[in-house]
Design an enzyme around this catalytic site. Structure first.
Site, mmCIF file in Angstrom:
data_model
loop_
_atom_site.group_PDB
_atom_site.id
_atom_site.type_symbol
_atom_site.label_atom_id
_atom_site.label_comp_id
_atom_site.label_asym_id
_atom_site.label_seq_id
_atom_site.Cartn_x
_atom_site.Cartn_y
_atom_site.Cartn_z
ATOM 1 N N HIS A 87 52.591 -11.782 -50.321
ATOM 2 C CA HIS A 87 52.328 -13.255 -51.065
ATOM 3 C C HIS A 87 51.832 -14.156 -49.838
ATOM 4 O O HIS A 87 50.843 -14.925 -50.034
ATOM 5 C CB HIS A 87 53.371 -13.909 -51.892
ATOM 6 N N GLU A 140 48.456 -13.387 -49.060
ATOM 7 C CA GLU A 140 47.476 -14.099 -50.059
ATOM 8 C C GLU A 140 47.172 -15.502 -50.025
ATOM 9 O O GLU A 140 45.829 -15.881 -49.977
ATOM 10 C CB GLU A 140 48.167 -14.094 -51.387
ATOM 11 N N HIS A 141 48.002 -16.177 -49.368
ATOM 12 C CA HIS A 141 47.802 -17.592 -48.918
ATOM 13 C C HIS A 141 46.834 -17.509 -47.710
ATOM 14 O O HIS A 141 45.887 -18.341 -47.598
ATOM 15 C CB HIS A 141 48.914 -18.342 -48.533
ATOM 16 N N GLU A 174 56.556 -23.476 -52.172
ATOM 17 C CA GLU A 174 56.545 -22.766 -53.249
ATOM 18 C C GLU A 174 57.881 -22.340 -53.625
ATOM 19 O O GLU A 174 58.291 -22.164 -55.092
ATOM 20 C CB GLU A 174 55.453 -21.862 -53.083
#
Length: 459
Positions: free
Chosen positions: A79, A82-83, A159
């Site tokens: 994840h 991904e950022h 997040e």
């Protein structure tokens, strides 16, 4: 109406070397709904679905990597990466990436799951070349600069904090841990504060190089697209990055993970001062390749998939014990989950849990009546079709199908398989799954006595 075909053409270079293999997987009428696949040298797959009647196109790249591929020390790396792929390449800064798509009124995003990651852009059909160039550049040329790794760490931690503030989300992560323990499937996709803080630039960069090889990637495009034009543009973008040098490389097939240990009879309670208690009661499900998934889909729809479902009627409509109540399934390469979620006042947890147990036991023993199954088949059929009404959904379907199953099913074929489910099929899968010892996850302000009663409830 679409039909299945496997016509393959191989184009060769002047030296006689095969450079691409193209198949028409599904043949639509007048080209509508035609699905084609090309395997480029280097093992990169390109799959498209043509819908000439629309003026939009969605372009995506699927990576065969998810949080399941992380070691404990790399928790959240997929994840995090991904950022970072949005933060810039040699050709574009982060602002260049976002402004390029914003300037044409498009939308761009990505998502990470336990077994795959997807990056996509939805644009007007005339702007598809731009979307292809931007997304391919991100996937092949990310700098993963140290300053970006440090800056984005704060965003990822925010997040995680945002998710932690929503117990309705957290309870599903808790249930995965209850079922799978401290295994890759049992850990959260986002990672934890500790693991994210421990991720260094070098660790993330090595993870990127290992898992974003073309053999692990699938390009998917849907809408008003021309397959060969998409293939040419994708190949040009990957060639510029020098990403297709291993001409003899073959694509990695669908994931065939080792069997994950699944447990029953476990209870995990997270004490929080919330207004509602959030409950997930469930048991092991089936792998996504299991042919019983069609029967399980019908069972899930009948049990908790809509306003006429058993759980919704018994818990909300008849007794008013919860606002949100539903059942769901999750299928992975080698295993799955079946769960029932409900949010209720803390003093009603026992009542809600008893109703859930009673309904699951009833269906496991006796199955469902014909009227329930007819409604469930109709609901599942309708939602399947209505869920494919935009190019984003079509891109998701063909990309995920290639990644997870290595085949494409037409909508007609999916509807046929749903309609073919019989009461005996549903009864058999219900007896097998719902008859197992359940596990339970709860978040809320429960007393010690309530917690003890919850352990007894799943004994």
């Amino acid at each position: 109406m679409t039909s299945r075909t496997h016509r393959t053409t191989a184009r060769t270079s002047s030296e006689g070397r095969a450079v691409a293999r193209t198949q028409t997987l599904l043949k639509g009428e007048n080209g509508i709904g035609t699905v084609r696949k090309t395997v480029l040298p280097g093992g990169l797959r390109v799959v498209t679905e043509t819908l000439p009647s629309v003026r939009s196109a969605t372009f995506g790249i699927w990576a065969n990597v998810g949080s399941r591929d992380e070691t404990p020390a790399l928790g959240g790396a997929t994840h995090y990466l991904e950022h970072l792929l949005f933060k810039g390449t040699e050709q574009r800064t982060a602002l260049d990436i976002s402004s390029a798509i914003d300037a044409v009124g498009g939308e761009m995003n990505a998502f990470t799951a336990k077994e795959y990651t997807c990056y996509y852009a939805r644009v007007l059909d005339t702007d598809l070349p731009l979307a292809i160039d931007v997304v391919c550049d991100m996937l092949t040329g990310s700098l993963i600069a140290p300053e970006d790794v440090d800056a984005e760490r704060g965003v990822v931690l925010e997040e995680i904090a945002m998710t932690e503030d929503d117990p309705g989300d957290v309870v599903h992560d808790l249930f995965a841990h209850t079922m799978f323990g401290d295994s890759p499937l049992g850990r959260p996709v986002l990672g934890t504060v500790d693991t994210v803080n421990g991720l260094t630039r070098d660790r993330v960069a090595r993870f990127y190089r290992k898992h974003y090889d073309p053999t692990h990637l699938i390009v998917a495009a849907a809408g008003n697209v021309d397959h060969q034009r998409v293939v040419r543009q994708v190949r040009a973008a990957f060639d510029r990055a020098g990403a297709l040098t291993r001409e003899d490389a073959e694509p990695v097939g669908p994931r065939r993970g080792a069997k994950t240990i699944r447990t029953g009879g476990r209870v995990e309670v997270l004490d929080r001062a919330t207004e509602q208690a959030h409950i997930v009661l469930g048991m092991p499900g089936i792998a996504r390749t299991d042919e019983r998934r069609w029967a399980l889909g019908v069972l899930n729809a009948a049990l908790g998939g809509g306003m006429s479902s058993r759980l919704f009627q018994e818990i909300r409509e008849k007794r008013g014990l919860a606002y949100s109540v539903y059942s769901y399934t999750s299928g992975f390469a080698d295993c799955g989950l079946f769960g029932v979620y409900a949010g209720c006042r803390p003093n009603q947890v026992g009542d809600v849990l008893k109703i859930c147990r009673d309904e699951l036991d009833q269906v496991a023993e006796h199955g469902m009546d014909d009227d329930e199954l007819r409604r469930a088949i109709g609901q599942l059929s309708g939602s399947t079709v209505l869920g494919l009404e935009d190019t984003g959904a079509l891109m998701n379907r063909i990309g995920k199908s290639e990644l997870c199953w290595g085949e494409q099913l037409s909508v007609d074929e999916m509807l046929r398989r749903i309609a073919a489910v019989t009461p005996d099929d549903v009864r058999a899968v219900a007896k097998d799954l719902l008859g197992r010892r359940p596990s339970l996850s709860v978040i809320g302000p429960l007393t010690d006595r309530q917690s003890a009663e919850l352990h007894e409830a799943v004994a």
